[in-house]
Design a protein around this motif. Structure first.
Motif, PDB file in Angstrom:
ATOM      1  N   PRO A  36     -32.392 -11.402 -21.465  1.00  0.00           N
ATOM      2  CA  PRO A  36     -32.453 -12.874 -21.499  1.00  0.00           C
ATOM      3  C   PRO A  36     -31.361 -13.525 -22.340  1.00  0.00           C
ATOM      4  CG  PRO A  36     -34.634 -11.969 -21.791  1.00  0.00           C
ATOM      5  CD  PRO A  36     -33.669 -10.817 -21.850  1.00  0.00           C
ATOM      6  N   SER A  37     -30.977 -12.910 -23.457  1.00  0.00           N
ATOM      7  CA  SER A  37     -29.951 -13.528 -24.281  1.00  0.00           C
ATOM      8  C   SER A  37     -28.601 -13.538 -23.567  1.00  0.00           C
ATOM      9  CB  SER A  37     -29.826 -12.804 -25.623  1.00  0.00           C
ATOM     10  OG  SER A  37     -29.376 -11.485 -25.430  1.00  0.00           O
ATOM     11  N   VAL A  38     -28.339 -12.532 -22.761  1.00  0.00           N
ATOM     12  CA  VAL A  38     -27.095 -12.500 -21.993  1.00  0.00           C
ATOM     13  C   VAL A  38     -27.138 -13.554 -20.895  1.00  0.00           C
ATOM     14  CG1 VAL A  38     -25.709 -11.086 -20.434  1.00  0.00           C
ATOM     15  CG2 VAL A  38     -26.625 -10.088 -22.509  1.00  0.00           C
ATOM     16  N   LEU A  39     -28.284 -13.702 -20.259  1.00  0.00           N
ATOM     17  CA  LEU A  39     -28.401 -14.672 -19.170  1.00  0.00           C
ATOM     18  C   LEU A  39     -28.309 -16.113 -19.676  1.00  0.00           C
ATOM     19  CD1 LEU A  39     -31.204 -13.027 -17.014  1.00  0.00           C
ATOM     20  CD2 LEU A  39     -28.747 -13.056 -16.581  1.00  0.00           C
ATOM     21  N   GLU A  40     -28.750 -16.359 -20.903  1.00  0.00           N
ATOM     22  CA  GLU A  40     -28.660 -17.701 -21.467  1.00  0.00           C
ATOM     23  C   GLU A  40     -27.215 -18.115 -21.723  1.00  0.00           C
ATOM     24  OE1 GLU A  40     -31.066 -17.438 -24.942  1.00  0.00           O
ATOM     25  OE2 GLU A  40     -32.935 -17.551 -23.817  1.00  0.00           O
ATOM     26  N   ARG A  44     -21.788 -20.437 -20.324  1.00  0.00           N
ATOM     27  CA  ARG A  44     -20.645 -20.572 -21.232  1.00  0.00           C
ATOM     28  C   ARG A  44     -19.565 -19.509 -21.022  1.00  0.00           C
ATOM     29  NH1 ARG A  44     -23.488 -19.995 -26.479  1.00  0.00           N
ATOM     30  NH2 ARG A  44     -25.390 -19.850 -25.295  1.00  0.00           N
ATOM     31  N   ILE A  45     -19.976 -18.289 -20.772  1.00  0.00           N
ATOM     32  CA  ILE A  45     -18.987 -17.214 -20.677  1.00  0.00           C
ATOM     33  C   ILE A  45     -18.638 -16.850 -19.239  1.00  0.00           C
ATOM     34  CG2 ILE A  45     -19.650 -16.231 -22.890  1.00  0.00           C
ATOM     35  CD1 ILE A  45     -21.186 -14.061 -21.386  1.00  0.00           C
ATOM     36  N   GLY A  46     -19.356 -17.387 -18.303  1.00  0.00           N
ATOM     37  CA  GLY A  46     -19.092 -17.088 -16.904  1.00  0.00           C
ATOM     38  C   GLY A  46     -20.034 -16.017 -16.379  1.00  0.00           C
ATOM     39  N   VAL A  47     -20.320 -16.110 -15.096  1.00  0.00           N
ATOM     40  CA  VAL A  47     -21.285 -15.193 -14.495  1.00  0.00           C
ATOM     41  C   VAL A  47     -20.746 -13.764 -14.487  1.00  0.00           C
ATOM     42  CG1 VAL A  47     -22.534 -14.659 -12.363  1.00  0.00           C
ATOM     43  CG2 VAL A  47     -22.308 -17.022 -13.105  1.00  0.00           C
ATOM     44  N   ALA A  48     -19.468 -13.596 -14.181  1.00  0.00           N
ATOM     45  CA  ALA A  48     -18.892 -12.247 -14.129  1.00  0.00           C
ATOM     46  C   ALA A  48     -18.927 -11.581 -15.505  1.00  0.00           C
ATOM     47  CB  ALA A  48     -17.475 -12.302 -13.602  1.00  0.00           C
ATOM     48  N   ALA A  49     -18.601 -12.338 -16.544  1.00  0.00           N
ATOM     49  CA  ALA A  49     -18.629 -11.782 -17.896  1.00  0.00           C
ATOM     50  C   ALA A  49     -20.061 -11.480 -18.339  1.00  0.00           C
ATOM     51  CB  ALA A  49     -17.975 -12.743 -18.877  1.00  0.00           C
ATOM     52  N   ALA A  50     -21.005 -12.327 -17.957  1.00  0.00           N
ATOM     53  CA  ALA A  50     -22.408 -12.085 -18.305  1.00  0.00           C
ATOM     54  C   ALA A  50     -22.934 -10.852 -17.589  1.00  0.00           C
ATOM     55  CB  ALA A  50     -23.255 -13.300 -17.956  1.00  0.00           C
ATOM     56  N   ARG A  51     -22.558 -10.722 -16.324  1.00  0.00           N
ATOM     57  CA  ARG A  51     -22.999  -9.561 -15.564  1.00  0.00           C
ATOM     58  C   ARG A  51     -22.409  -8.274 -16.150  1.00  0.00           C
ATOM     59  NH1 ARG A  51     -22.833 -10.351  -9.330  1.00  0.00           N
ATOM     60  NH2 ARG A  51     -24.282 -11.930 -10.035  1.00  0.00           N
ATOM     61  N   ALA A  52     -21.167  -8.346 -16.606  1.00  0.00           N
ATOM     62  CA  ALA A  52     -20.530  -7.167 -17.184  1.00  0.00           C
ATOM     63  C   ALA A  52     -21.133  -6.787 -18.537  1.00  0.00           C
ATOM     64  CB  ALA A  52     -19.036  -7.413 -17.347  1.00  0.00           C
ATOM     65  N   SER A  53     -21.637  -7.767 -19.278  1.00  0.00           N
ATOM     66  CA  SER A  53     -22.192  -7.462 -20.593  1.00  0.00           C
ATOM     67  C   SER A  53     -23.700  -7.238 -20.572  1.00  0.00           C
ATOM     68  CB  SER A  53     -21.862  -8.592 -21.574  1.00  0.00           C
ATOM     69  OG  SER A  53     -22.508  -9.780 -21.195  1.00  0.00           O
ATOM     70  N   MET A  54     -24.318  -7.332 -19.404  1.00  0.00           N
ATOM     71  CA  MET A  54     -25.756  -7.055 -19.321  1.00  0.00           C
ATOM     72  C   MET A  54     -26.009  -5.586 -19.628  1.00  0.00           C
ATOM     73  SD  MET A  54     -27.272  -9.215 -16.139  1.00  0.00           S
ATOM     74  CE  MET A  54     -28.883  -8.566 -16.373  1.00  0.00           C
ATOM     75  N   PRO A  55     -27.081  -5.324 -20.314  1.00  0.00           N
ATOM     76  CA  PRO A  55     -27.354  -3.926 -20.660  1.00  0.00           C
ATOM     77  C   PRO A  55     -27.673  -3.112 -19.408  1.00  0.00           C
ATOM     78  CG  PRO A  55     -29.218  -5.302 -21.215  1.00  0.00           C
ATOM     79  CD  PRO A  55     -28.118  -6.228 -20.797  1.00  0.00           C
ATOM     80  N   ARG A  56     -27.220  -1.914 -19.406  1.00  0.00           N
ATOM     81  CA  ARG A  56     -27.561  -0.997 -18.330  1.00  0.00           C
ATOM     82  C   ARG A  56     -28.946  -0.444 -18.656  1.00  0.00           C
ATOM     83  NH1 ARG A  56     -23.568  -3.154 -16.751  1.00  0.00           N
ATOM     84  NH2 ARG A  56     -21.650  -2.232 -15.969  1.00  0.00           N
ATOM     85  N   VAL A  57     -29.938  -0.905 -17.908  1.00  0.00           N
ATOM     86  CA  VAL A  57     -31.325  -0.580 -18.226  1.00  0.00           C
ATOM     87  C   VAL A  57     -31.560   0.929 -18.186  1.00  0.00           C
ATOM     88  CG1 VAL A  57     -33.714  -0.881 -17.486  1.00  0.00           C
ATOM     89  CG2 VAL A  57     -32.148  -2.810 -17.434  1.00  0.00           C
ATOM     90  N   SER A  58     -31.073   1.578 -17.165  1.00  0.00           N
ATOM     91  CA  SER A  58     -31.323   3.021 -17.057  1.00  0.00           C
ATOM     92  C   SER A  58     -30.668   3.789 -18.207  1.00  0.00           C
ATOM     93  CB  SER A  58     -30.812   3.545 -15.719  1.00  0.00           C
ATOM     94  OG  SER A  58     -29.420   3.330 -15.603  1.00  0.00           O
TER      95      SER A  58
END
Length: 102
Positions: A36-40, A44-58
Motif C-alpha cells: 500500500p505505501s508504494v501504491l500511495e 508522484r513517482i509514476g506508475v512504472a516506477a511504483a510497479r518496479a519498486s513494489m515488493p516481490r511477494v513470492s
C-alpha cells in the motif's frame, strides 16, 4: 506427545516446519504492509516506477520462510547436540541451541 521421547531428527524436522510456516506468514504480512505505501506514491513517482519498486511477494515470503526455518533448525539441532554431549536435559542446552541459531 512428550518432548522427552522425541528423537533429535523429529525435533529438528518439527522446528524446521514450524519455522518455515511462521516465516512464510511473516513474509506475507511484510509484503502486505509494503504494497500500500508504494501504491500511495504512484501518482508522484509514476506508475512504472511504483510497479518496479513494489515488493516481490513470492521473494519476501520465501526468503523469510527459509530464514525462519533455518533458525529453527539450527536451534533445535544445537540443543539436541548439547543434550547428546552432556547426556541430560538441562537449561544450558537451550542456551547452546540459541547460540547456534544466532
Amino acid at each position: 506427545m512428550a518432548a522427552s521421547s522425541d528423537s533429535c531428527v523429529e525435533r529438528v524436522c518439527a522446528a524446521l516446519g514450524v519455522g518455515t510456516v511462521l516465516g512464510g506468514t511473516v513474509g506475507a504480512m511484510v509484503s502486505a504492509f509494503k504494497t500500500p505505501s508504494v501504491l500511495e506514491r504512484a501518482d508522484r513517482i509514476g506508475v512504472a516506477a511504483a510497479r518496479a519498486s513494489m515488493p516481490r511477494v513470492s521473494r519476501l515470503v520465501s526468503s523469510n520462510a527459509v530464514l525462519f526455518g533455518a533458525v529453527g533448525m539450527a536451534y533445535a539441532g544445537g540443543k539436541c547436540l548439547a543434550e547428546g554431549i552432556v547426556g541430560e536435559k538441562h537449561p544450558i542446552n537451550s542456551g547452546i541451541g540459541g547460540g547456534g541459531a544466532g
